[in-house]
Scaffold this motif. Structure first.
Motif, PDB file in Angstrom:
ATOM      1  N   LYS A  22       0.897  -1.281   0.194  1.00  0.00           N
ATOM      2  CA  LYS A  22       0.042   0.022  -0.032  1.00  0.00           C
ATOM      3  C   LYS A  22       0.872   1.252  -0.082  1.00  0.00           C
ATOM      4  N   PHE A  23       2.016   1.398   0.709  1.00  0.00           N
ATOM      5  CA  PHE A  23       2.735   2.460   0.787  1.00  0.00           C
ATOM      6  C   PHE A  23       3.360   2.571  -0.594  1.00  0.00           C
ATOM      7  N   SER A  43       1.803  11.117   4.547  1.00  0.00           N
ATOM      8  CA  SER A  43       0.744  10.373   4.268  1.00  0.00           C
ATOM      9  C   SER A  43      -0.615   9.830   4.903  1.00  0.00           C
ATOM     10  N   TYR A  45      -0.832   7.107   6.303  1.00  0.00           N
ATOM     11  CA  TYR A  45      -0.947   5.747   6.377  1.00  0.00           C
ATOM     12  C   TYR A  45      -0.101   4.833   7.445  1.00  0.00           C
ATOM     13  N   LYS A  48      -2.513   5.191  10.307  1.00  0.00           N
ATOM     14  CA  LYS A  48      -3.385   3.833  10.423  1.00  0.00           C
ATOM     15  C   LYS A  48      -2.611   2.517  10.652  1.00  0.00           C
ATOM     16  N   ASN A  65      -9.321  -1.166   8.175  1.00  0.00           N
ATOM     17  CA  ASN A  65      -7.881  -0.816   8.059  1.00  0.00           C
ATOM     18  C   ASN A  65      -6.967  -1.870   7.287  1.00  0.00           C
ATOM     19  N   TRP A  66      -6.613  -1.392   6.063  1.00  0.00           N
ATOM     20  CA  TRP A  66      -5.678  -1.935   5.290  1.00  0.00           C
ATOM     21  C   TRP A  66      -4.610  -3.033   6.155  1.00  0.00           C
ATOM     22  N   PHE A  67      -3.943  -2.552   7.037  1.00  0.00           N
ATOM     23  CA  PHE A  67      -2.864  -2.984   7.763  1.00  0.00           C
ATOM     24  C   PHE A  67      -3.435  -3.936   8.979  1.00  0.00           C
ATOM     25  N   ASN A 136      -9.711   1.862  -4.889  1.00  0.00           N
ATOM     26  CA  ASN A 136      -9.319   3.307  -4.705  1.00  0.00           C
ATOM     27  C   ASN A 136      -9.301   4.119  -5.979  1.00  0.00           C
TER      28      ASN A 136
END
Length: 215
Positions: A22-23, A43, A45, A48, A65-67, A136
């Motif tokens: 994602k980063f 960012s 991110y 999160k 939360n993607w993480f 996205n």
């Protein structure tokens, strides 16, 4: 981090891949392989990711939360479900089952023409880019990914022929579904160009799309 303390060792490398991707997707859109530290800090991110330190984090928040372990596991599990031959890669036919087979064969073919493949099949990293782009679509990075898919001849812009190419793919898919009315292509084309308002009335560039996005 508390929320990652239960991470299984067998899933660890896939979790790291999921989180790191994602980063790079959002902060390295030109695929240089590098991200500036200030970009990471600004960012949001990282914030999160650090939310996973909380012991009493809301379950719904973790799902979004993607993480989180929950989110990463869900994404990876879906990848495994699509991988019917269990070779660790996705073929065009396997990826076509994504999201209940709602993507046209034309679109899937273009994805494989543009993404990095191994003997014509997609690995987990490319799958993550694919998922991030579709989830996205209203971000500059998502638009960049999708623009490359739709720019069939790599011209740097979209013209009516590109739109018609994907329109015909959609028509072909919808022809198998009863009672589906589709507007004529000219109507679709005019609506898209009227909505985006490109600088050139017969070409849509990535810059045009990003400008439309921020309006």
């Amino acid at each position: 981090m508390h929320q990652l303390s239960q991470l299984q060792k067998t899933f660890y490398k896939f979790y790291v891949c999921t989180a790191v991707r994602k980063f790079f997707f959002f902060l390295d859109p030109l695929r240089t392989g590098r991200i500036a530290i200030p970009d990471i800090l600004c960012s949001g991110y990282l914030d999160k990711l650090l939310e996973l330190r909380e012991e009493d984090a809301d379950l719904d928040d973790l799902e979004q939360n993607w993480f989180s372990c929950q989110s990463a596991s869900k994404i990876y599990t879906r990848y495994l479900q699509l991988d019917k031959d269990h070779n660790g890669l996705l073929s065009r036919d396997e990826l076509a089952k994504y999201n209940s087979s709602t993507l046209t064969p034309v679109f899937i073919t273009r994805v494989f023409q543009e993404c990095l493949t191994y003997s014509g099949e997609m690995d987990y990293k490319s799958y993550l880019d694919f998922v991030l782009a579709l989830e996205n679509r209203n971000s500059p990075q998502g638009l960049r990914y999708l623009f490359q898919i739709m720019d069939v001849d790599n011209k740097g812009y979209l013209h009516p022929g590109d739109l018609n190419f994907f329109y015909r793919g959609m028509i072909q898919m919808l022809s198998t579904r009863p009672l589906t009315e589709v507007p004529p292509f000219n109507n679709v084309q005019n609506e898209i160009f009227d909505m985006v308002k490109p600088v050139d009335s017969m070409r849509i560039t990535l810059k045009d799309l990003i400008n439309w996005l921020v309006l």
